[in-house]
Design a protein around this motif. Structure first.
Motif, mmCIF file in Angstrom:
data_model
loop_
_atom_site.group_PDB
_atom_site.id
_atom_site.type_symbol
_atom_site.label_atom_id
_atom_site.label_comp_id
_atom_site.label_asym_id
_atom_site.label_seq_id
_atom_site.Cartn_x
_atom_site.Cartn_y
_atom_site.Cartn_z
ATOM 1 N N LEU A 182 0.828 -1.207 0.000
ATOM 2 C CA LEU A 182 0.000 0.000 0.000
ATOM 3 C C LEU A 182 0.858 1.250 0.000
ATOM 4 C CD1 LEU A 182 -2.705 1.500 0.213
ATOM 5 C CD2 LEU A 182 -2.555 1.248 2.700
ATOM 6 N N GLN A 183 1.868 1.288 0.864
ATOM 7 C CA GLN A 183 2.712 2.473 0.939
ATOM 8 C C GLN A 183 3.553 2.655 -0.314
ATOM 9 O OE1 GLN A 183 1.037 4.054 3.132
ATOM 10 N NE2 GLN A 183 2.777 4.774 4.318
ATOM 11 N N ALA A 184 3.955 1.548 -0.930
ATOM 12 C CA ALA A 184 4.736 1.654 -2.164
ATOM 13 C C ALA A 184 3.913 2.277 -3.280
ATOM 14 C CB ALA A 184 5.236 0.274 -2.581
ATOM 15 N N THR A 185 2.663 1.856 -3.410
ATOM 16 C CA THR A 185 1.824 2.344 -4.510
ATOM 17 C C THR A 185 1.076 3.626 -4.172
ATOM 18 O OG1 THR A 185 0.065 0.861 -3.740
ATOM 19 C CG2 THR A 185 1.498 0.056 -5.500
ATOM 20 N N SER A 186 0.981 3.960 -2.883
ATOM 21 C CA SER A 186 0.205 5.127 -2.464
ATOM 22 C C SER A 186 1.115 6.275 -2.050
ATOM 23 C CB SER A 186 -0.720 4.729 -1.303
ATOM 24 O OG SER A 186 -1.457 5.838 -0.844
ATOM 25 N N PHE A 187 1.735 6.185 -0.888
ATOM 26 C CA PHE A 187 2.596 7.261 -0.408
ATOM 27 C C PHE A 187 3.883 7.330 -1.222
ATOM 28 C CE2 PHE A 187 4.999 9.205 3.364
ATOM 29 C CZ PHE A 187 4.565 10.475 3.045
ATOM 30 N N GLY A 188 4.404 6.174 -1.647
ATOM 31 C CA GLY A 188 5.662 6.151 -2.383
ATOM 32 C C GLY A 188 5.610 6.892 -3.697
ATOM 33 N N ILE A 189 4.472 6.829 -4.379
ATOM 34 C CA ILE A 189 4.365 7.497 -5.670
ATOM 35 C C ILE A 189 4.449 9.012 -5.517
ATOM 36 C CG2 ILE A 189 1.849 7.763 -5.754
ATOM 37 C CD1 ILE A 189 4.166 6.611 -8.636
ATOM 38 N N SER A 190 4.279 9.498 -4.274
ATOM 39 C CA SER A 190 4.443 10.934 -4.024
ATOM 40 C C SER A 190 5.869 11.394 -4.268
ATOM 41 C CB SER A 190 4.037 11.269 -2.581
ATOM 42 O OG SER A 190 2.679 10.987 -2.364
ATOM 43 N N GLY A 191 6.775 10.435 -4.460
ATOM 44 C CA GLY A 191 8.128 10.816 -4.853
ATOM 45 C C GLY A 191 8.163 11.600 -6.154
ATOM 46 N N LEU A 192 7.098 11.493 -6.940
ATOM 47 C CA LEU A 192 7.018 12.250 -8.193
ATOM 48 C C LEU A 192 6.490 13.670 -8.008
ATOM 49 C CD1 LEU A 192 5.635 9.582 -10.708
ATOM 50 C CD2 LEU A 192 7.979 10.407 -10.471
ATOM 51 N N LEU A 193 6.007 13.986 -6.817
ATOM 52 C CA LEU A 193 5.411 15.314 -6.627
ATOM 53 C C LEU A 193 6.363 16.468 -6.947
ATOM 54 C CD1 LEU A 193 3.002 15.385 -3.532
ATOM 55 C CD2 LEU A 193 2.528 16.119 -5.864
ATOM 56 N N PRO A 194 7.627 16.450 -6.467
ATOM 57 C CA PRO A 194 8.507 17.572 -6.829
ATOM 58 C C PRO A 194 8.669 17.731 -8.335
ATOM 59 C CG PRO A 194 9.458 16.312 -5.031
ATOM 60 C CD PRO A 194 8.286 15.530 -5.515
ATOM 61 N N ARG A 195 8.797 16.596 -9.024
ATOM 62 C CA ARG A 195 8.926 16.654 -10.491
ATOM 63 C C ARG A 195 7.625 17.141 -11.136
ATOM 64 N NH1 ARG A 195 8.785 17.463 -14.912
ATOM 65 N NH2 ARG A 195 9.816 16.505 -16.710
ATOM 66 N N TYR A 196 6.508 16.659 -10.625
ATOM 67 C CA TYR A 196 5.202 17.037 -11.161
ATOM 68 C C TYR A 196 4.949 18.537 -10.966
ATOM 69 C CZ TYR A 196 0.099 17.414 -11.439
ATOM 70 O OH TYR A 196 -1.179 17.806 -11.745
ATOM 71 N N ILE A 197 5.186 19.027 -9.759
ATOM 72 C CA ILE A 197 4.937 20.446 -9.485
ATOM 73 C C ILE A 197 5.971 21.321 -10.186
ATOM 74 C CG2 ILE A 197 4.686 22.202 -7.687
ATOM 75 C CD1 ILE A 197 4.163 19.858 -5.720
ATOM 76 N N GLY A 198 7.257 20.964 -10.031
ATOM 77 C CA GLY A 198 8.329 21.801 -10.561
ATOM 78 C C GLY A 198 8.269 21.989 -12.054
ATOM 79 N N GLY A 199 7.763 20.990 -12.789
ATOM 80 C CA GLY A 199 7.676 21.117 -14.232
ATOM 81 C C GLY A 199 6.706 22.182 -14.690
ATOM 82 N N HIS A 200 5.808 22.621 -13.807
ATOM 83 C CA HIS A 200 4.823 23.637 -14.175
ATOM 84 C C HIS A 200 5.367 25.063 -14.043
ATOM 85 C CE1 HIS A 200 2.056 20.217 -13.564
ATOM 86 N NE2 HIS A 200 1.223 20.877 -14.338
ATOM 87 N N PHE A 201 6.565 25.224 -13.439
ATOM 88 C CA PHE A 201 7.057 26.571 -13.145
ATOM 89 C C PHE A 201 8.464 26.772 -13.711
ATOM 90 C CE2 PHE A 201 4.184 25.405 -9.620
ATOM 91 C CZ PHE A 201 3.229 26.385 -9.787
ATOM 92 N N PRO A 202 8.772 27.982 -14.203
ATOM 93 C CA PRO A 202 10.107 28.269 -14.738
ATOM 94 C C PRO A 202 11.145 28.377 -13.627
ATOM 95 C CG PRO A 202 8.781 30.262 -14.709
ATOM 96 C CD PRO A 202 7.861 29.142 -14.304
ATOM 97 N N THR A 203 12.423 28.268 -14.001
ATOM 98 C CA THR A 203 13.519 28.299 -13.025
ATOM 99 C C THR A 203 13.492 29.557 -12.175
ATOM 100 O OG1 THR A 203 14.878 27.046 -14.585
ATOM 101 C CG2 THR A 203 16.027 28.152 -12.789
#
Length: 494
Positions: free
Chosen positions: A378-399
């Motif tokens: 559960l944690q691997a597929t649920s909380f673990g996938i939050s590892g993509l959040l920085p990439r997901y959020i950061g891609g929406h904003f310029p440097t």
């Protein structure tokens, strides 16, 4: 003439020694972040007993660190945008280490709550500064891996905290957990002393004169009148949130929640401007539900195991090992999956798979091995996938404003993590705690699958900025696309 093509290099050789060093320095900060933040969940029952707290009061101590996160993320993120990611990382780690030290000396509920506010500010800055630093330092092709691997440090910290709890609390008491949390701080600061600046930031911002560098807060202080209004809004948001999550706001929670939400949305609209305000607001909503599905279990799992299942400290530690290592495995998996199939698709599909395991986790009562296996998945597929959040959020904003934008939107959305344990405790008044946690986790996960899977923030942003860049982190700068000359390794072909 016959020519041969060299086979592509393994992905890890695309990352130079300098870039690996940058990663590990930031990763250590996340380990400490996870260690310090999770401490409170492990000793919540002991603190409640010493201070005579109700379940809701105890849960609000977890929420306390979320109340100031929006401010810490915005301020420390803005410093990172203007003066560099390194400075922001160091200031962040110092701030939450001081908060941890203060927790060990708390004498009542209020003093402990205030110390948690300092931890929240530092933790917010650590997230935005370290995430942007690593992603802007690594090659473009493997930035999902950079994101997932980095966030795995938080889970390592939680696993270490669980082991230290087993060693320390039964003999020395809960206060020593906070004292021990200070020891590794020097290691993180030492590792960061000679780091190079993030490549993308150095290329886009660092070469500019200081007066020309971005100031993400400029829209908030464009005129004296606007500055005055925004200072009032900041005070109103902070005071309202404090009252919402403490007994001070009894009877006024709905009104105070609206005041806080209105103030924070007003900031989001101003910071986003005419082109990006919808992006800021929708990103906050997405992250809010991401926390709402993940933090009921993160915050109240130890309490559930000790109170409803009657587990001993050793059994609690064992269950948390499974959960922590599952989250780490999920973060690593997320990095590879994100680079393979794309960030949004990997995020949504993995979360969808996690729904199968939510209710079974809370159906197991007297089989630690089975419970641990289910928690791992559960944690691997649920909380673990939050590892993509920085990439997901950061891609929406310029440097130029990525650290402040990521820090603000992520940490305002993180108020979902403040709501989650309190909401879970309230729901537990009408049903058992395990069922309450399962209901919150399942419902929140479904909402995030829809928001991310259908790219709601991106679609809304295109309404106000139709010509905007779809993914800013997919654009490589010369410095981030390859390593420095002294230790460079050629990039593999795509």
């Amino acid at each position: 003439m016959h020519t041969t093509t060299k086979p592509p290099l393994p992905w890890y050789r695309e990352v130079s020694r300098t870039q690996w060093k940058a990663f590990f320095a930031a990763w250590i900060g996340y380990v400490l972040d996870g260690f310090d933040f999770v401490l409170i969940t492990l000793v919540l029952t002991e603190i409640s007993s010493d201070f005579g707290l109700s379940t809701v009061q105890a849960a609000s101590l977890i929420s306390g660190a979320f109340i100031t996160r929006w401010l810490g993320g915005a301020v420390l993120g803005a410093l990172g945008d203007r003066y560099g990611r390194k400075l922001s990382m160091v200031l962040s780690i110092l701030l939450y280490s001081l908060g941890t030290f203060a927790c060990g000396f708390a004498w009542d509920y209020t003093s402990l709550f205030v110390a948690r506010l300092a931890i929240g500010m530092g933790m917010a800055g650590e997230y935005s500064a370290s995430a942007t630093y690593v992603m802007e330092s690594w090659p473009t092709r493997v930035r999902n891996r950079a994101s997932g691997f980095l966030i795995s440090g938080f889970s390592m910290g939680s696993v270490l905290a669980a082991q230290v709890y087993n060693w320390v609390v039964p003999t020395l008491g809960w206060r020593w957990m906070f004292y021990v949390g200070l020891l590794p701080i020097a290691v993180a600061l030492w590792m960061r002393r000679a780091l190079p600046e993030a490549a993308d930031w150095n290329e886009s911002v660092g070469k500019q004169a200081e007066k020309a560098r971005p100031n993400p807060f400029r829209p908030l202080f464009a005129t004296p009148a606007r500055a005055t209004v925004n200072v009032v809004l900041a005070v109103a948001a902070t005071v309202s949130l404090f009252a919402v999550f403490t007994p001070a706001g009894d009877g006024l929670v709905p009104v105070l929640s609206v005041v806080a939400a209105a103030a924070l949305i007003a900031f989001a609209v101003q910071l986003g401007g005419r082109r990006s305000w919808l992006l800021y607001v929708s990103m906050i909503v997405t992250i809010f539900f991401a926390f709402l599905y993940s933090w009921p279990i993160q915050a109240l799992l130890p309490t559930y195991l000790k109170t409803e299942l009657g587990y001993s400290p050793e059994q609690v530690t064992g269950a948390l090992y499974f959960a922590g290592f599952g989250t780490m495995a999920g973060c690593w998996l997320a990095g590879f999956a994100g680079d393979w199939m794309g960030t949004k698709k990997a995020y949504a599909l993995t979360l969808l798979a996690s729904l199968v395991f939510v209710f079974p986790v809370f159906a197991v009562r007297d089989n630690l091995l089975l419970l641990g296996a289910l928690l791992f998945v559960l944690q691997a597929t649920s909380f673990g996938i939050s590892g993509l959040l920085p990439r997901y959020i950061g891609g929406h904003f310029p440097t130029e404003n990525r650290a402040a934008a990521l820090g603000f939107t992520y940490n305002v959305g993180a108020l979902g993590g403040a709501v989650a344990p309190v909401l879970g405790a309230h729901l537990a008044a009408g049903m058992d705690l395990g069922r309450a946690l399962a209901v919150l986790t399942f419902a929140g996960t479904v909402i995030v699958v829809l928001l991310v899977g259908f790219d709601v923030p991106g679609r809304l942003n295109r309404l106000t900025d139709p010509d905007g860049t779809v993914d800013h982190l997919a654009e490589a700068t010369p410095e981030s696309a390859a390593a420095a000359p002294s230790d460079a390794v050629p990039m593999a072909s795509r």
